[in-house]
Enzyme design. Structure first.
Site, PDB file in Angstrom:
ATOM      1  N   ILE A  15       0.848  -1.207   0.000  1.00 54.23           N
ATOM      2  CA  ILE A  15       0.000   0.000   0.000  1.00 54.23           C
ATOM      3  C   ILE A  15       0.878   1.251   0.000  1.00 54.23           C
ATOM      4  CG2 ILE A  15      -1.873   1.195   1.195  1.00 54.23           C
ATOM      5  CD1 ILE A  15      -2.591  -1.605   2.432  1.00 54.23           C
ATOM      6  N   LEU A  36      13.393  -2.506   4.215  1.00 58.53           N
ATOM      7  CA  LEU A  36      13.307  -3.550   3.177  1.00 58.53           C
ATOM      8  C   LEU A  36      13.176  -4.950   3.768  1.00 58.53           C
ATOM      9  CD1 LEU A  36      15.864  -2.157   0.538  1.00 58.53           C
ATOM     10  CD2 LEU A  36      13.402  -1.784   0.673  1.00 58.53           C
ATOM     11  N   LYS A  38      10.355  -6.275   4.417  1.00 55.32           N
ATOM     12  CA  LYS A  38       9.198  -6.817   3.688  1.00 55.32           C
ATOM     13  C   LYS A  38       9.036  -6.144   2.324  1.00 55.32           C
ATOM     14  CE  LYS A  38       7.712  -9.444   7.075  1.00 55.32           C
ATOM     15  NZ  LYS A  38       7.700 -10.896   6.956  1.00 55.32           N
ATOM     16  N   ASN A  94       7.747  -4.408  16.830  1.00 58.63           N
ATOM     17  CA  ASN A  94       7.860  -3.715  15.530  1.00 58.63           C
ATOM     18  C   ASN A  94       6.742  -2.685  15.347  1.00 58.63           C
ATOM     19  OD1 ASN A  94       9.183  -3.505  12.902  1.00 58.63           O
ATOM     20  ND2 ASN A  94       7.275  -4.316  12.074  1.00 58.63           N
ATOM     21  N   TYR A 143      -2.198  -8.599  16.113  1.00 65.14           N
ATOM     22  CA  TYR A 143      -2.034  -7.589  15.060  1.00 65.14           C
ATOM     23  C   TYR A 143      -2.988  -6.416  15.306  1.00 65.14           C
ATOM     24  CZ  TYR A 143      -2.764  -5.268  10.622  1.00 65.14           C
ATOM     25  OH  TYR A 143      -2.924  -4.313   9.663  1.00 65.14           O
ATOM     26  N   ILE A 208     -10.803 -22.679   0.247  1.00 70.66           N
ATOM     27  CA  ILE A 208     -11.799 -21.755   0.798  1.00 70.66           C
ATOM     28  C   ILE A 208     -11.939 -22.078   2.283  1.00 70.66           C
ATOM     29  CG2 ILE A 208     -14.234 -21.082   0.805  1.00 70.66           C
ATOM     30  CD1 ILE A 208     -14.353 -21.672  -2.149  1.00 70.66           C
TER      31      ILE A 208
HETATM   32  N1  UDP Z   1      -9.594 -16.797   2.445  1.00 76.76           N
HETATM   33  C1  UDP Z   1      -9.800 -18.076   1.953  1.00 76.76           C
HETATM   34  N2  UDP Z   1      -8.710 -18.790   1.549  1.00 76.76           N
HETATM   35  C2  UDP Z   1      -7.432 -18.297   1.587  1.00 76.76           C
HETATM   36  C3  UDP Z   1      -7.237 -16.978   2.072  1.00 76.76           C
HETATM   37  C4  UDP Z   1      -8.340 -16.255   2.503  1.00 76.76           C
HETATM   38  O1  UDP Z   1     -10.925 -18.553   1.901  1.00 76.76           O
HETATM   39  O2  UDP Z   1      -6.495 -19.005   1.206  1.00 76.76           O
HETATM   40  C5  UDP Z   1     -10.746 -16.008   2.893  1.00 76.76           C
HETATM   41  C6  UDP Z   1     -10.687 -15.586   4.346  1.00 76.76           C
HETATM   42  O3  UDP Z   1     -11.295 -16.570   5.165  1.00 76.76           O
HETATM   43  C7  UDP Z   1     -11.470 -14.274   4.323  1.00 76.76           C
HETATM   44  C8  UDP Z   1     -11.216 -13.720   2.936  1.00 76.76           C
HETATM   45  O4  UDP Z   1     -10.758 -14.811   2.150  1.00 76.76           O
HETATM   46  O5  UDP Z   1     -12.848 -14.532   4.445  1.00 76.76           O
HETATM   47  C9  UDP Z   1     -10.161 -12.630   2.918  1.00 76.76           C
HETATM   48  O6  UDP Z   1      -9.018 -13.089   3.596  1.00 76.76           O
HETATM   49  P1  UDP Z   1      -7.634 -12.318   3.561  1.00 76.76           P
HETATM   50  O7  UDP Z   1      -6.651 -13.132   4.335  1.00 76.76           O
HETATM   51  O8  UDP Z   1      -7.308 -11.954   2.150  1.00 76.76           O
HETATM   52  O9  UDP Z   1      -7.931 -10.943   4.316  1.00 76.76           O
HETATM   53  P2  UDP Z   1      -8.527 -10.672   5.800  1.00 76.76           P
HETATM   54  O10 UDP Z   1     -10.025 -10.594   5.623  1.00 76.76           O
HETATM   55  O11 UDP Z   1      -8.069 -11.762   6.695  1.00 76.76           O
HETATM   56  O12 UDP Z   1      -7.949  -9.343   6.130  1.00 76.76           O
END
Ligand code: UDP
Length: 328
Positions: A15, A36, A38, A94, A143, A208
């Site tokens: 970002i 650097l 990340k 951090n 986090y 998923i």
């Molecule tokens: N998700 C998923 N499979 C993956 C990674 C993420 O189904 O391998 C789902 C996760 O459960 C959430 C959505 O995708 O509902 C977005 O997840 P991400 O980690 O991108 O962002 P977050 O919502 O955790 O900030």
């Protein structure tokens, strides 16, 4: 008019680098501070990067003075929720101590404004959706807690040192620079859109995380926002603070939610290929739906998303993924 000078921490990251490009495109003078760990050197245009750790308060104060920065946009932080639950000390150190160092350096250098990368994770499992900025702050992971702690630090630095702040609480950043110069490259990658694109390329299924949620298709709903729309929110926040605005917090999301399956369908449409996927158990700590109420950002800062079509967001991400793979 004199050129506005801004210091950006973490400007070599996802970002941050998109925000730096927009700032430069709009004529700001930008100094990037990044260690650097990340981020990527090539994300920052030559001549703008100071490679250093934000924990080095004295050096940071010197860089701030030398650059003549009027404001700081502070991105530098660790962002992986799962990792934060395994390594809390590293995350608090951090994210919280790093931010404290940035604020101390600003106080020393007399810099009076900061835009801070906060997160929707400060709300934890909200009682309702869409989420308003006034909802209870109750993070459910390290986090999110680390960002809440920085929001608290910001309040005291405003009160005592008159450093005004905007806390931007991000929802799900995705997409890439429409011109293909930048994109998402986390290592390891945990975010949905890049993982689905990788599945298309590798043929290895993406999992998923749960299809038994109380949502129309059973998969989680999130508010996916184009990284450039997110970047623009930072510039509008800067303008607000430089124009004398008082400290405030804003959600940054589109106000519209999409399910995981909708993301998969959008990727299929854009790439013209089938996404291989399997369904696994729920991921711990995942609420069913997280959608921003973004009215405050729209009314108070005049922000509006430019990219509301999921397919366009995915197309930009796909263009970048293909480009970085072929190295063109
Ligand atoms: N998700 C998923 N499979 C993956 C990674 C993420 O189904 O391998 C789902 C996760 O459960 C959430 C959505 O995708 O509902 C977005 O997840 P991400 O980690 O991108 O962002 P977050 O919502 O955790 O900030």
């Amino acid at each position: 008019m004199t050129t506005r000078k801004i210091l950006v921490t973490g400007g070599a990251g996802y970002i941050g680098s998109h925000t730096v490009r927009l700032l430069l495109d709009q004529g700001y003078e930008v100094t990037v501070v990044d260690n650097l760990s990340k981020g990527y050197r090539e994300n920052v245009p030559v001549g703008h990067l100071v490679e250093m750790d934000i924990a080095d308060t004295r050096r940071l104060a010197a860089v701030l003075k030398e650059s003549g920065a009027e404001a700081v946009v502070h991105f530098a932080a660790f962002i992986a929720v799962g990792e934060s639950m395994r390594e809390p000390a590293r995350y608090f150190s951090n994210n919280v101590c790093g931010s404290l160092s940035v604020l101390a350096a600003m106080a020393d250098a007399g810099v009076r404004h900061i835009v801070f990368s906060s997160t929707a994770a400060v709300y934890g499992n909200p009682h309702a959706t869409p989420i308003l900025e006034t909802f209870p702050i109750q993070p459910v992971n390290v986090y999110g807690e680390s960002k809440v702690m920085v929001e608290t630090l910001l309040r005291w630095f405003d009160e005592i040192h008159q450093i005004t702040n905007v806390r931007l609480r991000y929802f799900n950043a995705c997409g890439a620079d429409p011109q293909g110069r930048l994109g998402e490259q986390h290592e390891p990658e945990t975010h949905l859109v890049p993982l689905v694109l990788r599945a298309v390329e590798s043929g290895q299924p993406v999992t998923i995380f749960g299809d038994d949620y109380d949502t129309p298709d059973g998969t989680c709903i999130r508010d996916y926002i184009h990284v450039n729309d997110l970047a623009r929110a930072h510039i509008q926040a800067l303008e607000y603070l430089l124009g004398g605005g008082t400290s405030d917090a804003f959600n940054v999301g589109t106000g519209t939610g999409h399910t995981v399956l909708e993301i998969i369908r959008a990727v299929e449409e854009v790439t013209g290929r089938k996404v291989p996927y399997t369904t696994g158990p729920r991921r711990e700590g995942d609420p069913a739906a997280l959608v921003a109420a973004s009215d405050k950002l729209r009314t108070k800062l005049g922000w509006k998303p430019q990219y509301t079509d999921l397919r366009e967001i995915v197309r930009h991400a796909w263009n970048f993924a293909r480009k970085s793979k072929t190295g063109t």
